[in-house]
Design a protein around this motif. Structure first.
Motif, PDB file in Angstrom:
ATOM      1  N   VAL A   2       6.805  10.662   6.993  1.00  0.00           N
ATOM      2  CA  VAL A   2       7.502  11.363   8.074  1.00  0.00           C
ATOM      3  C   VAL A   2       8.547  12.320   7.509  1.00  0.00           C
ATOM      4  O   VAL A   2       8.719  13.440   8.013  1.00  0.00           O
ATOM      5  CB  VAL A   2       8.144  10.351   9.039  1.00  0.00           C
ATOM      6  CG1 VAL A   2       9.029  11.055  10.062  1.00  0.00           C
ATOM      7  CG2 VAL A   2       7.069   9.551   9.766  1.00  0.00           C
ATOM      8  N   CYS A  39       6.761  15.356   6.233  1.00  0.00           N
ATOM      9  CA  CYS A  39       6.303  16.133   7.384  1.00  0.00           C
ATOM     10  C   CYS A  39       7.427  16.957   7.993  1.00  0.00           C
ATOM     11  O   CYS A  39       7.277  18.165   8.219  1.00  0.00           O
ATOM     12  CB  CYS A  39       5.711  15.179   8.426  1.00  0.00           C
ATOM     13  SG  CYS A  39       5.315  15.962  10.014  1.00  0.00           S
ATOM     14  N   LEU A  83       0.232  16.045   8.292  1.00  0.00           N
ATOM     15  CA  LEU A  83       0.974  15.829   9.538  1.00  0.00           C
ATOM     16  C   LEU A  83       1.808  17.054   9.901  1.00  0.00           C
ATOM     17  O   LEU A  83       1.942  17.390  11.087  1.00  0.00           O
ATOM     18  CB  LEU A  83       1.878  14.603   9.404  1.00  0.00           C
ATOM     19  CG  LEU A  83       1.220  13.236   9.488  1.00  0.00           C
ATOM     20  CD1 LEU A  83       2.278  12.139   9.469  1.00  0.00           C
ATOM     21  CD2 LEU A  83       0.368  13.099  10.744  1.00  0.00           C
ATOM     22  N   SER A  97       4.135  12.191  14.578  1.00  0.00           N
ATOM     23  CA  SER A  97       3.827  11.829  13.190  1.00  0.00           C
ATOM     24  C   SER A  97       3.875  10.319  12.977  1.00  0.00           C
ATOM     25  O   SER A  97       3.073   9.771  12.211  1.00  0.00           O
ATOM     26  CB  SER A  97       4.796  12.535  12.235  1.00  0.00           C
ATOM     27  OG  SER A  97       6.140  12.202  12.537  1.00  0.00           O
TER      28      SER A  97
END
Length: 283
Positions: free
Chosen positions: A72, A75, A144, A205
């Motif tokens: 994450v 991303c 992502l 995500s």
């Protein structure tokens, strides 16, 4: 329309609106209650600090949490600067009738509707194979980013466009440059829209599964670098539910942890946004 009939229509409209709101609230309460009911039994301090054992039936999810946070973070580290720059371009430099602007917006709308499994195949072909990253956290995070960028850009663009034109005119009358206007006036004023785009991107995500199966992989050990494979919570939940017999209880506990992570990250994002906006205003 006669007065009694108008009152009846008003009441029916109010009942319909409150009924829809109640249905949404009831669905949320049922979902959270179901996860709590089945997930609290296995939830403990050891569960979030230990490594998985017996294909996930035992142990904990510490490596899974670390892999999720890393993916994450990758991303959003790509999404925020690229997405914000594109949103500023669309909102401030390209008019609604611009051919380039229409092309970019139409492309974003098409990308937003593409199934996540297609992004997974794209990420596998480009990041895993063409660029030689293999099944890794970096491949998953970059995939992502490609997937959530359309949502963030469109939300951020609408947030910037929602800022009244008077703000821009006042800044121009004071002799502020376009860059100064963006940094000190427009972006702080558009922060609610930017925050909404950020939260939507983080939520998407965190919940993604299909794209990561093709890019970050299934490995459930603690990652030591960005080029190692890692399993996110959503992939872990899917694997426990579909491929591991007797793993439903651990899947529910993992889902509960995922919900808590989402709430905590959203609260942190809101706190940072308020703090950043206050510092900008003071400065």
């Amino acid at each position: 329309m006669p007065e009694p009939r108008a009152r009846v229509m008003d009441r029916l409209s109010a009942i319909l609106i409150w009924g829809v709101a109640g249905l949404v609230a009831a669905s949320f309460v049922w979902l959270v209650g179901n996860v709590l009911q089945h997930g609290l039994a296995q939830l403990s301090f050891e569960f979030v600090t230990a490594s998985p054992e017996d294909a996930g039936r035992g142990g904990g999810i510490a490596p899974i949490i670390v892999s999720t946070l890393i993916i994450v973070a990758i991303c959003m580290a790509v999404t925020v600067p690229v997405g914000l720059g594109t949103a500023i371009l669309l909102a401030e430099f390209l008019s609604g009738s611009s051919r380039l602007g229409r092309l970019v917006r139409r492309s974003l709308d098409v990308l937003a509707s593409v199934p996540s499994v297609v992004f997974g195949l794209f990420g596998n072909a480009v990041f895993c194979q063409m660029l030689g990253m293999g099944f890794s956290l970096l491949s998953g995070g970059l995939t992502l980013a490609c997937m959530v960028l359309p949502f963030f850009i469109r939300t951020a663009e609408e947030g910037l466009r929602a800022v009244p034109k008077d703000y821009r005119m006042a800044a121009a009358s004071l002799g502020l440059s376009h860059t100064g206007t963006l940094a000190h006036i427009l972006i702080p004023a558009a922060m609610p829209g930017l925050l909404a785009g950020f939260i939507l991107s983080v939520s998407r995500s965190l919940a993604e599964t299909a794209a990561l199966i093709f890019t970050s992989g299934y490995v459930d050990r603690m990652p030591s670098s960005l080029l190692e494979s890692g399993r996110t919570l959503s992939v872990h939940i899917y694997d426990l539910s579909m491929n591991v017999s007797g793993g439903d209880g651990m899947a529910y506990s993992s889902a509960l942890v995922l919900m808590v992570m989402l709430i905590v990250l959203n609260r942190i994002a809101m706190w940072l946004s308020r703090k950043w906006s206050t510092q900008r205003v003071v400065a």
